[in-house]
Design a protein around this motif. Structure first.
Motif, PDB file in Angstrom:
ATOM      1  N   GLU A 197       5.389 -37.351 -82.518  1.00  0.00           N
ATOM      2  CA  GLU A 197       5.483 -37.974 -83.718  1.00  0.00           C
ATOM      3  C   GLU A 197       3.985 -38.377 -85.030  1.00  0.00           C
ATOM      4  N   LYS A 198       2.978 -37.767 -84.225  1.00  0.00           N
ATOM      5  CA  LYS A 198       1.916 -37.839 -85.046  1.00  0.00           C
ATOM      6  C   LYS A 198       2.244 -36.143 -85.868  1.00  0.00           C
ATOM      7  N   LYS A 199       2.462 -34.888 -85.682  1.00  0.00           N
ATOM      8  CA  LYS A 199       3.038 -33.939 -85.747  1.00  0.00           C
ATOM      9  C   LYS A 199       4.114 -33.653 -86.620  1.00  0.00           C
ATOM     10  N   ALA A 200       4.263 -32.419 -87.939  1.00  0.00           N
ATOM     11  CA  ALA A 200       4.929 -32.357 -88.927  1.00  0.00           C
ATOM     12  C   ALA A 200       6.283 -31.436 -87.885  1.00  0.00           C
ATOM     13  N   GLY A 201       6.803 -31.601 -87.869  1.00  0.00           N
ATOM     14  CA  GLY A 201       8.348 -30.679 -88.010  1.00  0.00           C
ATOM     15  C   GLY A 201       8.857 -31.170 -86.625  1.00  0.00           C
ATOM     16  N   ALA A 202       9.824 -30.107 -85.298  1.00  0.00           N
ATOM     17  CA  ALA A 202       9.559 -30.463 -84.344  1.00  0.00           C
ATOM     18  C   ALA A 202       8.481 -30.015 -83.080  1.00  0.00           C
ATOM     19  N   GLY A 203       8.874 -31.284 -82.384  1.00  0.00           N
ATOM     20  CA  GLY A 203       7.441 -31.681 -81.274  1.00  0.00           C
ATOM     21  C   GLY A 203       8.587 -30.826 -79.469  1.00  0.00           C
ATOM     22  N   ARG A 260      -6.673 -30.591 -70.692  1.00  0.00           N
ATOM     23  CA  ARG A 260      -6.956 -29.498 -71.746  1.00  0.00           C
ATOM     24  C   ARG A 260      -6.462 -29.488 -72.353  1.00  0.00           C
ATOM     25  N   SER A 261      -6.957 -29.653 -74.416  1.00  0.00           N
ATOM     26  CA  SER A 261      -6.133 -30.283 -75.357  1.00  0.00           C
ATOM     27  C   SER A 261      -6.643 -28.763 -76.604  1.00  0.00           C
ATOM     28  N   ILE A 262      -6.381 -28.135 -77.481  1.00  0.00           N
ATOM     29  CA  ILE A 262      -6.626 -27.803 -78.835  1.00  0.00           C
ATOM     30  C   ILE A 262      -6.023 -28.658 -79.950  1.00  0.00           C
ATOM     31  N   PRO A 263      -7.133 -29.094 -81.136  1.00  0.00           N
ATOM     32  CA  PRO A 263      -6.549 -29.333 -81.968  1.00  0.00           C
ATOM     33  C   PRO A 263      -5.625 -28.315 -82.834  1.00  0.00           C
ATOM     34  N   GLY A 264      -4.569 -29.178 -82.774  1.00  0.00           N
ATOM     35  CA  GLY A 264      -3.862 -27.925 -83.378  1.00  0.00           C
ATOM     36  C   GLY A 264      -2.289 -27.814 -83.143  1.00  0.00           C
ATOM     37  N   LYS A 265      -2.772 -27.089 -81.323  1.00  0.00           N
ATOM     38  CA  LYS A 265      -1.747 -27.103 -81.038  1.00  0.00           C
ATOM     39  C   LYS A 265      -1.468 -27.058 -79.777  1.00  0.00           C
ATOM     40  N   GLY A 266      -1.874 -28.931 -79.578  1.00  0.00           N
ATOM     41  CA  GLY A 266      -1.375 -29.308 -77.723  1.00  0.00           C
ATOM     42  C   GLY A 266      -2.183 -30.029 -77.356  1.00  0.00           C
ATOM     43  N   SER A 298       3.141 -30.918 -70.698  1.00  0.00           N
ATOM     44  CA  SER A 298       2.887 -29.961 -72.062  1.00  0.00           C
ATOM     45  C   SER A 298       3.430 -30.605 -73.429  1.00  0.00           C
ATOM     46  N   ASP A 299       2.461 -30.577 -74.139  1.00  0.00           N
ATOM     47  CA  ASP A 299       3.273 -30.564 -75.517  1.00  0.00           C
ATOM     48  C   ASP A 299       2.625 -29.938 -77.133  1.00  0.00           C
ATOM     49  N   ASN A 300       3.532 -29.357 -77.695  1.00  0.00           N
ATOM     50  CA  ASN A 300       3.013 -28.673 -78.656  1.00  0.00           C
ATOM     51  C   ASN A 300       2.572 -29.474 -80.498  1.00  0.00           C
ATOM     52  N   GLY A 301       2.209 -31.183 -79.487  1.00  0.00           N
ATOM     53  CA  GLY A 301       1.623 -31.739 -80.737  1.00  0.00           C
ATOM     54  C   GLY A 301       0.266 -31.596 -81.553  1.00  0.00           C
TER      55      GLY A 301
END
Length: 134
Positions: free
Chosen positions: A31-37, A110-116, A55-58
Motif C-alpha cells: 500500500e505504501k508503494k507507488a504502482g502495482a504490488g 529478509r528485505s531490501i529497501p525499495g525492492k521488497g 514475498s512482496d515487491n513493496g
C-alpha cells in the motif's frame, strides 16, 4: 495437482499463521508503494519441514528495523509493543509456532529497501493436530 501439492494440503498448520503475514505485506509493503504490488506465497515441502515464504515487491524494510525484528523473532531481544513493520502480529505468530513446535521453528525476515520483503516461516511436518504436543 501433483503429489507434493496434495501432501502440503493435508498438513496441519496453526490457525492464523499466514493471515497476519500476508496482511503485513499488503499494509506495510504494497500500500505504501507507488504502482502495482504483488504478494506471492511459496510452499516447499522437505522431508522434515514445511517452508513457507510470503514475498512482496513493496517498499522493503530498512536494515536497522529489520535487524531489530529478526533479533526479537530469535528471542535475542524482548518483544515490545513496537509499531514497526511486522512488530506485533508477526511476533505473535512466531511465538505461537515456537510454543507449539520448539525453537527450531519460526519466522525469519529478509528485505531490501525499495525492492521488497520475504517472510520465511518454518514448520515441522504435522499431519494431524493431535501430533502437536504444545
Amino acid at each position: 495437482m501433483d503429489g507434493d501439492n496434495v501432501q502440503i494440503l493435508e498438513l496441519f498448520m496453526p490457525k492464523l499463521t499466514l493471515q497476519p503475514v500476508v496482511e503485513n505485506a499488503v499494509f506495510h509493503g504494497i500500500e505504501k508503494k507507488a504502482g502495482a504490488g504483488e504478494v506471492i506465497i511459496h510452499l516447499i515441502l522437505t522431508q522434515q519441514r514445511l517452508l513457507i515464504q510470503v514475498s512482496d515487491n513493496g517498499i522493503g524494510i530498512e536494515p536497522d528495523i529489520l535487524n531489530t525484528l529478526n533479533e526479537r523473532l530469535s528471542h535475542k531481544l524482548p518483544s515490545g509493543n513496537s509499531e514497526e513493520k511486522g512488530g506485533i502480529a508477526v511476533s505473535n505468530v512466531n511465538e505461537r509456532i515456537k510454543l507449539l513446535f520448539g525453537d527450531t521453528y519460526g519466522i525469519y525476515i529478509r528485505s531490501i529497501p525499495g525492492k521488497g520483503t520475504d517472510v520465511n516461516i518454518t514448520l515441522p511436518i504435522v499431519r494431524h493436530k493431535d501430533e502437536v504436543t504444545g
